[in-house]
Design a protein around this motif. Structure first.
Motif, PDB file in Angstrom:
ATOM      1  N   GLU A 133       0.788  -1.217   0.000  1.00  0.00           N
ATOM      2  CA  GLU A 133       0.000   0.000   0.000  1.00  0.00           C
ATOM      3  C   GLU A 133       0.828   1.279   0.000  1.00  0.00           C
ATOM      4  O   GLU A 133       1.894   1.335   0.607  1.00  0.00           O
ATOM      5  CB  GLU A 133      -0.906   0.003   1.243  1.00  0.00           C
ATOM      6  N   SER A 134       0.272   2.278  -0.654  1.00  0.00           N
ATOM      7  CA  SER A 134       0.798   3.639  -0.625  1.00  0.00           C
ATOM      8  C   SER A 134      -0.369   4.529  -0.218  1.00  0.00           C
ATOM      9  O   SER A 134      -1.423   4.494  -0.855  1.00  0.00           O
ATOM     10  CB  SER A 134       1.325   4.025  -2.008  1.00  0.00           C
ATOM     11  N   TRP A 135      -0.198   5.296   0.868  1.00  0.00           N
ATOM     12  CA  TRP A 135      -1.317   6.049   1.417  1.00  0.00           C
ATOM     13  C   TRP A 135      -0.907   7.471   1.772  1.00  0.00           C
ATOM     14  O   TRP A 135       0.268   7.767   1.918  1.00  0.00           O
ATOM     15  CB  TRP A 135      -1.881   5.334   2.655  1.00  0.00           C
ATOM     16  N   GLU A 136      -1.937   8.309   1.888  1.00  0.00           N
ATOM     17  CA  GLU A 136      -1.714   9.676   2.340  1.00  0.00           C
ATOM     18  C   GLU A 136      -2.919  10.120   3.151  1.00  0.00           C
ATOM     19  O   GLU A 136      -4.055   9.755   2.858  1.00  0.00           O
ATOM     20  CB  GLU A 136      -1.469  10.634   1.179  1.00  0.00           C
ATOM     21  N   TRP A 137      -2.621  10.867   4.204  1.00  0.00           N
ATOM     22  CA  TRP A 137      -3.692  11.442   5.005  1.00  0.00           C
ATOM     23  C   TRP A 137      -4.359  12.554   4.206  1.00  0.00           C
ATOM     24  O   TRP A 137      -3.690  13.269   3.456  1.00  0.00           O
ATOM     25  CB  TRP A 137      -3.138  12.025   6.301  1.00  0.00           C
ATOM     26  N   GLU A 138      -5.665  12.709   4.396  1.00  0.00           N
ATOM     27  CA  GLU A 138      -6.386  13.856   3.848  1.00  0.00           C
ATOM     28  C   GLU A 138      -6.785  14.813   4.974  1.00  0.00           C
ATOM     29  O   GLU A 138      -7.020  15.988   4.721  1.00  0.00           O
ATOM     30  CB  GLU A 138      -7.627  13.386   3.084  1.00  0.00           C
ATOM     31  N   SER A 139      -6.821  14.325   6.209  1.00  0.00           N
ATOM     32  CA  SER A 139      -7.230  15.129   7.354  1.00  0.00           C
ATOM     33  C   SER A 139      -6.051  15.762   8.091  1.00  0.00           C
ATOM     34  O   SER A 139      -6.246  16.536   9.022  1.00  0.00           O
ATOM     35  CB  SER A 139      -8.017  14.264   8.334  1.00  0.00           C
ATOM     36  N   GLN A 140      -4.846  15.425   7.669  1.00  0.00           N
ATOM     37  CA  GLN A 140      -3.629  15.944   8.296  1.00  0.00           C
ATOM     38  C   GLN A 140      -2.476  15.770   7.322  1.00  0.00           C
ATOM     39  O   GLN A 140      -2.643  15.190   6.262  1.00  0.00           O
ATOM     40  CB  GLN A 140      -3.348  15.196   9.611  1.00  0.00           C
ATOM     41  N   GLU A 141      -1.305  16.240   7.691  1.00  0.00           N
ATOM     42  CA  GLU A 141      -0.124  16.090   6.845  1.00  0.00           C
ATOM     43  C   GLU A 141       0.416  14.663   6.936  1.00  0.00           C
ATOM     44  O   GLU A 141       0.312  14.020   7.976  1.00  0.00           O
ATOM     45  CB  GLU A 141       0.966  17.058   7.295  1.00  0.00           C
ATOM     46  N   GLY A 142       1.022  14.182   5.844  1.00  0.00           N
ATOM     47  CA  GLY A 142       1.756  12.936   5.904  1.00  0.00           C
ATOM     48  C   GLY A 142       1.222  11.843   5.004  1.00  0.00           C
ATOM     49  O   GLY A 142       0.141  11.944   4.428  1.00  0.00           O
ATOM     50  N   GLY A 143       2.018  10.808   4.898  1.00  0.00           N
ATOM     51  CA  GLY A 143       1.696   9.646   4.087  1.00  0.00           C
ATOM     52  C   GLY A 143       2.802   8.637   4.221  1.00  0.00           C
ATOM     53  O   GLY A 143       3.752   8.831   4.988  1.00  0.00           O
ATOM     54  N   GLY A 144       2.685   7.547   3.491  1.00  0.00           N
ATOM     55  CA  GLY A 144       3.719   6.528   3.562  1.00  0.00           C
ATOM     56  C   GLY A 144       3.331   5.264   2.829  1.00  0.00           C
ATOM     57  O   GLY A 144       2.441   5.275   1.976  1.00  0.00           O
ATOM     58  N   THR A 145       3.998   4.197   3.176  1.00  0.00           N
ATOM     59  CA  THR A 145       3.725   2.883   2.614  1.00  0.00           C
ATOM     60  C   THR A 145       3.509   1.895   3.745  1.00  0.00           C
ATOM     61  O   THR A 145       3.986   2.105   4.869  1.00  0.00           O
ATOM     62  CB  THR A 145       4.866   2.392   1.703  1.00  0.00           C
ATOM     63  N   SER A 146       2.797   0.843   3.460  1.00  0.00           N
ATOM     64  CA  SER A 146       2.582  -0.213   4.451  1.00  0.00           C
ATOM     65  C   SER A 146       2.273  -1.521   3.735  1.00  0.00           C
ATOM     66  O   SER A 146       1.999  -1.532   2.532  1.00  0.00           O
ATOM     67  CB  SER A 146       1.431   0.151   5.405  1.00  0.00           C
ATOM     68  N   VAL A 147       2.334  -2.600   4.493  1.00  0.00           N
ATOM     69  CA  VAL A 147       2.020  -3.923   3.983  1.00  0.00           C
ATOM     70  C   VAL A 147       1.114  -4.608   4.994  1.00  0.00           C
ATOM     71  O   VAL A 147       1.395  -4.600   6.194  1.00  0.00           O
ATOM     72  CB  VAL A 147       3.307  -4.768   3.791  1.00  0.00           C
ATOM     73  N   VAL A 148      -0.003  -5.164   4.499  1.00  0.00           N
ATOM     74  CA  VAL A 148      -0.866  -6.004   5.322  1.00  0.00           C
ATOM     75  C   VAL A 148      -0.974  -7.350   4.637  1.00  0.00           C
ATOM     76  O   VAL A 148      -0.943  -7.422   3.402  1.00  0.00           O
ATOM     77  CB  VAL A 148      -2.266  -5.385   5.572  1.00  0.00           C
ATOM     78  N   GLU A 149      -1.068  -8.421   5.434  1.00  0.00           N
ATOM     79  CA  GLU A 149      -1.160  -9.746   4.826  1.00  0.00           C
ATOM     80  C   GLU A 149      -1.880 -10.705   5.758  1.00  0.00           C
ATOM     81  O   GLU A 149      -2.009 -10.448   6.957  1.00  0.00           O
ATOM     82  CB  GLU A 149       0.215 -10.282   4.450  1.00  0.00           C
ATOM     83  N   GLU A 150      -2.318 -11.811   5.175  1.00  0.00           N
ATOM     84  CA  GLU A 150      -2.933 -12.859   5.980  1.00  0.00           C
ATOM     85  C   GLU A 150      -1.863 -13.479   6.859  1.00  0.00           C
ATOM     86  O   GLU A 150      -0.700 -13.639   6.427  1.00  0.00           O
ATOM     87  CB  GLU A 150      -3.532 -13.940   5.085  1.00  0.00           C
ATOM     88  N   PRO A 151      -2.226 -13.842   8.089  1.00  0.00           N
ATOM     89  CA  PRO A 151      -1.238 -14.456   8.976  1.00  0.00           C
ATOM     90  C   PRO A 151      -0.928 -15.894   8.556  1.00  0.00           C
ATOM     91  O   PRO A 151      -1.723 -16.524   7.851  1.00  0.00           O
ATOM     92  CB  PRO A 151      -1.936 -14.432  10.343  1.00  0.00           C
ATOM     93  N   LEU A 152       0.206 -16.389   8.994  1.00  0.00           N
ATOM     94  CA  LEU A 152       0.516 -17.808   8.794  1.00  0.00           C
ATOM     95  C   LEU A 152      -0.467 -18.617   9.612  1.00  0.00           C
ATOM     96  O   LEU A 152      -0.842 -18.234  10.717  1.00  0.00           O
ATOM     97  CB  LEU A 152       1.945 -18.111   9.239  1.00  0.00           C
ATOM     98  N   SER A 153      -0.886 -19.736   9.103  1.00  0.00           N
ATOM     99  CA  SER A 153      -1.858 -20.591   9.819  1.00  0.00           C
ATOM    100  C   SER A 153      -1.265 -21.178  11.068  1.00  0.00           C
ATOM    101  O   SER A 153      -0.158 -21.493  11.191  1.00  0.00           O
ATOM    102  CB  SER A 153      -2.336 -21.706   8.924  1.00  0.00           C
TER     103      SER A 153
END
Length: 117
Positions: free
Chosen positions: A97-117
């Motif tokens: 993911e690449s994201w940016e706030w609209e309600s404040q300054e800032g943004g960045g990147t992140s990763v979300v994934e399914e957990p290992l079973s």
């Protein structure tokens, strides 16, 4: 709709792989996704987030969504995110993911994934 290499998110629970700064999602946050006909939505909570929602659209392996959240300190925040759906070799799903706030300054990147079973 999902491609053969990028399966549906419907019913999946994804976790951030790393903490962000205070007031944002972190490794204790859980995202519960739904998907239907190119529409994607999720609820999330955990860590500094009491409750959050995201809504967006998907075309192939790309998702474009807006998010809003209520934090434990009582503040709210909102933003925009673009994600790429990745099928991991072990069959789990990851969002890069690449994201940016609209309600404040800032943004960045992140990763979300399914957990290992």
């Amino acid at each position: 709709m999902a491609s053969p290499t990028a399966p549906s998110l419907d019913g999946r629970v994804l976790y951030p792989v790393a903490d962000q700064s205070a007031g944002q999602v972190g490794t204790r946050t859980r995202f519960r996704y739904h998907e239907d006909g190119g529409r994607v939505w999720a609820q999330y909570a955990g860590g500094d987030v009491v409750r959050g929602f995201l809504v967006g659209t998907r075309a192939g392996d790309r998702i474009d969504f807006r998010y809003v959240q209520l934090r434990t300190d009582g503040t709210t925040a909102s933003g925009h995110c673009r994600s790429t759906v990745v099928l991991l070799p072990d069959g789990r799903v990851r969002l890069e993911e690449s994201w940016e706030w609209e309600s404040q300054e800032g943004g960045g990147t992140s990763v979300v994934e399914e957990p290992l079973s």
